[in-house]
Write a protein that holds these residues in place. Sequence first.
Motif, PDB file in Angstrom:
ATOM      1  N   THR A  80      71.001  47.485  45.851  1.00 10.36           N
ATOM      2  CA  THR A  80      70.898  46.366  44.917  1.00 10.36           C
ATOM      3  C   THR A  80      69.550  45.669  45.054  1.00 10.36           C
ATOM      4  O   THR A  80      68.859  45.790  46.062  1.00 10.36           O
ATOM      5  CB  THR A  80      72.030  45.347  45.146  1.00 10.36           C
ATOM      6  N   SER A  82      67.575  41.825  43.922  1.00  7.33           N
ATOM      7  CA  SER A  82      67.670  40.486  43.335  1.00  7.33           C
ATOM      8  C   SER A  82      66.333  39.780  43.496  1.00  7.33           C
ATOM      9  O   SER A  82      65.533  40.111  44.363  1.00  7.33           O
ATOM     10  CB  SER A  82      68.787  39.667  43.988  1.00  7.33           C
ATOM     11  N   GLU A  84      64.519  35.681  42.855  1.00  6.95           N
ATOM     12  CA  GLU A  84      64.644  34.263  42.509  1.00  6.95           C
ATOM     13  C   GLU A  84      63.250  33.681  42.380  1.00  6.95           C
ATOM     14  O   GLU A  84      62.299  34.193  42.967  1.00  6.95           O
ATOM     15  CB  GLU A  84      65.417  33.508  43.597  1.00  6.95           C
ATOM     16  N   ASP A  87      62.094  33.716  37.170  1.00  4.88           N
ATOM     17  CA  ASP A  87      62.980  34.088  36.064  1.00  4.88           C
ATOM     18  C   ASP A  87      62.215  34.463  34.803  1.00  4.88           C
ATOM     19  O   ASP A  87      62.720  35.172  33.955  1.00  4.88           O
ATOM     20  CB  ASP A  87      63.954  32.946  35.759  1.00  4.88           C
ATOM     21  N   THR A  92      67.863  39.298  36.231  1.00  7.22           N
ATOM     22  CA  THR A  92      68.676  40.316  36.889  1.00  7.22           C
ATOM     23  C   THR A  92      70.157  40.045  36.695  1.00  7.22           C
ATOM     24  O   THR A  92      70.600  38.911  36.679  1.00  7.22           O
ATOM     25  CB  THR A  92      68.388  40.361  38.401  1.00  7.22           C
ATOM     26  N   GLU A  93      70.896  41.121  36.544  1.00  4.79           N
ATOM     27  CA  GLU A  93      72.354  41.043  36.498  1.00  4.79           C
ATOM     28  C   GLU A  93      72.856  42.388  37.005  1.00  4.79           C
ATOM     29  O   GLU A  93      72.632  43.426  36.375  1.00  4.79           O
ATOM     30  CB  GLU A  93      72.860  40.790  35.085  1.00  4.79           C
ATOM     31  N   ASP A  94      73.507  42.382  38.160  1.00  6.34           N
ATOM     32  CA  ASP A  94      73.946  43.626  38.801  1.00  6.34           C
ATOM     33  C   ASP A  94      72.790  44.609  38.866  1.00  6.34           C
ATOM     34  O   ASP A  94      72.888  45.760  38.446  1.00  6.34           O
ATOM     35  CB  ASP A  94      75.130  44.237  38.048  1.00  6.34           C
ATOM     36  N   VAL A 112      67.314  45.028  34.965  1.00  3.19           N
ATOM     37  CA  VAL A 112      66.310  43.978  35.145  1.00  3.19           C
ATOM     38  C   VAL A 112      65.442  43.978  33.899  1.00  3.19           C
ATOM     39  O   VAL A 112      65.120  45.029  33.361  1.00  3.19           O
ATOM     40  CB  VAL A 112      65.425  44.255  36.383  1.00  3.19           C
TER      41      VAL A 112
END
Length: 153
Positions: A80, A82, A84, A87, A92-94, A112
Amino acid sequence: MKRLKLFFFLITMGMLIGCDEDNSGNILDIELTAQQEAAVSLRGKWSSPSDISLPFGTTPTVLNDLLVEFRIDNDYNPGTFSVEGADYFFKTEDAFWSWEEGSSEDVVLSNVSPVTKIKVMKEGVKIRLTFNYSNGRVTGVGEYGVTLNKISP
């Protein structure tokens, strides 16, 4: 005297028994590919941005809060992903990451947007992350670069 002889006998027997054990069969030998080794070294959270390079006209603080996390799966392959603090570039989502075919620097991002590919060059306990951003606007389009420090495994 009998106690002393018994004491030495017990110590000698203990050393002999301890030396006879072969624990080498308990060690798990794992041979990793170059991409698996690179994934293991990239695993973790990276932040504390420095040496930021931006295209002309970009807000100078746009990557100041960047926090990137690369995870690996149980087989030491990319897992995975991620991010921060950026943005604007990374939604990102899963999300997942993988190596581009035959590379240990070019990362392909899944789930992404709008950035879907980044280059990651490991420099000791730091990484240099570069990516191209193009969203159709004139400002902000171009290559971005940032050096990140590893902050946790």
